[in-house]
Scaffold this motif. Structure first.
Motif, PDB file in Angstrom:
ATOM      1  N   UNK A  87      43.879 -67.144 -80.366  1.00 57.01           N
ATOM      2  CA  UNK A  87      45.291 -67.389 -79.841  1.00 57.01           C
ATOM      3  C   UNK A  87      46.280 -68.000 -81.143  1.00 57.01           C
ATOM      4  N   UNK A  88      45.383 -68.559 -82.004  1.00 59.73           N
ATOM      5  CA  UNK A  88      45.992 -69.209 -83.113  1.00 59.73           C
ATOM      6  C   UNK A  88      45.934 -68.428 -84.468  1.00 59.73           C
ATOM      7  N   UNK A  89      44.862 -67.722 -84.749  1.00 58.91           N
ATOM      8  CA  UNK A  89      44.707 -67.092 -86.145  1.00 58.91           C
ATOM      9  C   UNK A  89      45.849 -66.021 -86.416  1.00 58.91           C
ATOM     10  N   UNK A  90      46.248 -65.200 -85.544  1.00 60.67           N
ATOM     11  CA  UNK A  90      47.036 -64.100 -85.953  1.00 60.67           C
ATOM     12  C   UNK A  90      48.422 -64.791 -86.203  1.00 60.67           C
ATOM     13  N   UNK A  91      49.026 -65.601 -85.422  1.00 59.86           N
ATOM     14  CA  UNK A  91      50.236 -66.258 -85.730  1.00 59.86           C
ATOM     15  C   UNK A  91      50.146 -66.806 -87.160  1.00 59.86           C
ATOM     16  N   UNK A  92      49.240 -67.631 -87.413  1.00 60.43           N
ATOM     17  CA  UNK A  92      49.403 -68.296 -88.939  1.00 60.43           C
ATOM     18  C   UNK A  92      49.309 -67.022 -89.874  1.00 60.43           C
ATOM     19  N   UNK A  93      48.211 -66.110 -89.717  1.00 61.73           N
ATOM     20  CA  UNK A  93      48.201 -65.002 -90.702  1.00 61.73           C
ATOM     21  C   UNK A  93      49.749 -64.555 -91.110  1.00 61.73           C
ATOM     22  N   UNK A  94      50.247 -64.277 -90.074  1.00 54.06           N
ATOM     23  CA  UNK A  94      51.663 -63.477 -90.315  1.00 54.06           C
ATOM     24  C   UNK A  94      52.619 -64.333 -90.853  1.00 54.06           C
ATOM     25  N   UNK A  95      52.418 -65.623 -90.594  1.00 53.51           N
ATOM     26  CA  UNK A  95      53.473 -66.730 -91.063  1.00 53.51           C
ATOM     27  C   UNK A  95      53.121 -66.760 -92.314  1.00 53.51           C
ATOM     28  N   UNK A  96      51.935 -66.859 -92.799  1.00 45.01           N
ATOM     29  CA  UNK A  96      51.541 -66.660 -94.549  1.00 45.01           C
ATOM     30  C   UNK A  96      51.778 -65.577 -95.088  1.00 45.01           C
ATOM     31  N   UNK A  97      51.710 -64.551 -94.384  1.00 47.56           N
ATOM     32  CA  UNK A  97      52.165 -63.094 -95.155  1.00 47.56           C
ATOM     33  C   UNK A  97      53.775 -63.215 -95.340  1.00 47.56           C
ATOM     34  N   UNK A  98      54.334 -64.006 -94.360  1.00 54.74           N
ATOM     35  CA  UNK A  98      55.908 -63.954 -94.539  1.00 54.74           C
ATOM     36  C   UNK A  98      56.443 -64.700 -95.721  1.00 54.74           C
ATOM     37  N   UNK A  99      55.682 -65.680 -96.207  1.00 57.89           N
ATOM     38  CA  UNK A  99      55.895 -66.371 -97.467  1.00 57.89           C
ATOM     39  C   UNK A  99      55.872 -65.440 -98.562  1.00 57.89           C
ATOM     40  N   UNK A 100      55.266 -64.180 -98.569  1.00 56.20           N
ATOM     41  CA  UNK A 100      55.489 -63.177 -99.639  1.00 56.20           C
ATOM     42  C   UNK A 100      55.858 -61.707 -98.825  1.00 56.20           C
ATOM     43  N   UNK A 101      57.180 -61.758 -98.007  1.00 59.30           N
ATOM     44  CA  UNK A 101      57.370 -60.914 -97.599  1.00 59.30           C
ATOM     45  C   UNK A 101      57.814 -59.513 -98.436  1.00 59.30           C
TER      46      UNK A 101
END
Length: 321
Positions: A245-259
């Motif tokens: 439930x939680x890992x995919x959300x945090x992964x994409x939030x971190x990827x967004x920092x280098x969008x």
């Protein structure tokens, strides 16, 4: 939750009076429509499930340490569900129509309940672990008052971690379309907040939950305290559910920092899917943490049967009258 942290302003059309109008892509997007349906179902299930937990643990059961955990967790999850309609409308319309205050407030409340829910899951895991390892000490020192203090501390910590949403959430308007987004002052600020949420909202909680339930499973097997495989399956489900439930959300939030290194449509879809999985956690919590308990199951069934009997009794009384 951050459904939109960045935006592309396009897809504008003109009506008959030459007024610029933004047309949402969602109705024609299979992924968007599917996610909306899923979130709507999760909203109903989460609201009903957590409402039932609040009713049973708050009014039908004796106040204990366990009911304190369950009641607090259900309150956190039901508040999360209560604000989902804002996110559903925002996703469907692809614009924010509720103003700056609600832009900041709804995001802050959603993060507040995200962190409070996670911290309560950690507390429940630690409490169960301590109860198995030190049963005598636990029986003598576990009190409702202490549990209530721990819950308050968890909420205070969650409030602190949700404050960035109130500070950096902002509205950008272009051609009549308003978007609620994260207006970070710098890329470094964005990365610090994303990383702190990842560590505090996933890495530490997941590690603690995994360690606690691993210790419990090991202790039960060593002492052969249970012949049933149900506790092991439930604990495995708890760990797996939290991870999924939680890992995919945090992964994409971190990827967004280098969008700049990724396609924005991929990041946007990833954040939507990740947030949908996060939402699923709000209705899975009552099932995994509460309804699996035999005492809660019995109380729930007896309460429901009592309500049904009263309802049928009243109907029968009216019919005879």
């Amino acid at each position: 939750m951050d459904y939109y942290s960045y935006e592309e302003f396009e897809n504008y059309t003109y009506d008959n009076e030459s007024v610029v109008v933004y047309k949402s892509n969602c109705p024609g997007n299979v992924l968007c429509v599917s996610l909306l349906v899923i979130i709507a179902v999760q909203y109903v299930l989460g609201f009903c499930g957590n409402g039932l937990v609040i009713w049973i643990s708050g009014f039908k059961m004796k106040k204990t340490v366990n009911t304190t955990w369950y009641l607090s967790l259900a309150i956190s999850d039901i508040v999360f569900c209560a604000f989902l309609p804002f996110a559903i409308i925002n996703t469907a319309m692809e614009k924010w129509i509720f103003g700056l205050f609600l832009c900041k407030f709804t995001s802050s409340v959603l993060f507040l309940n995200m962190f409070s829910s996670i911290f309560l899951l950690v507390i429940i895991s630690i409490d169960r672990c301590v109860s198995v390892i030190f049963p005598v000490w636990s029986q003598n020192h576990r009190t409702v008052r202490k549990a209530s203090v721990v819950v308050v501390l968890a909420w205070v910590l969650a409030i602190g971690l949700s404050l960035p949403s109130a500070v950096f959430r902002d509205i950008h308007s272009q051609r009549g379309r308003s978007v609620c987004f994260n207006n970070f002052t710098s890329p470094q600020t964005h990365k610090i907040i994303a990383m702190s949420r990842f560590v505090a909202g996933f890495v530490v909680p997941f590690s603690v939950i995994t360690i606690c339930y691993s210790i419990i499973i090991l202790k039960l097997r060593m002492n052969r305290m249970t012949k049933s495989s149900k506790p092991f399956k439930v604990m495995t489900a708890l760990i797996a559910t939290f991870f999924i439930c939680w890992l995919p959300y945090h992964v994409f939030v971190l990827l967004e920092t280098n969008q700049q290194h990724f396609r924005q449509d991929v990041l946007k879809a990833g954040l939507q899917i990740g947030t949908t999985l996060v939402t699923a956690n709000s209705f899975l919590n009552p099932v995994l943490y509460v309804f699996m308990g035999n005492d809660f199951q019995q109380r729930c069934m007896s309460s429901l049967l009592s309500k049904m009997e009263n309802a049928m009794g009243d109907e029968g009384h009216e019919g005879n009258g």
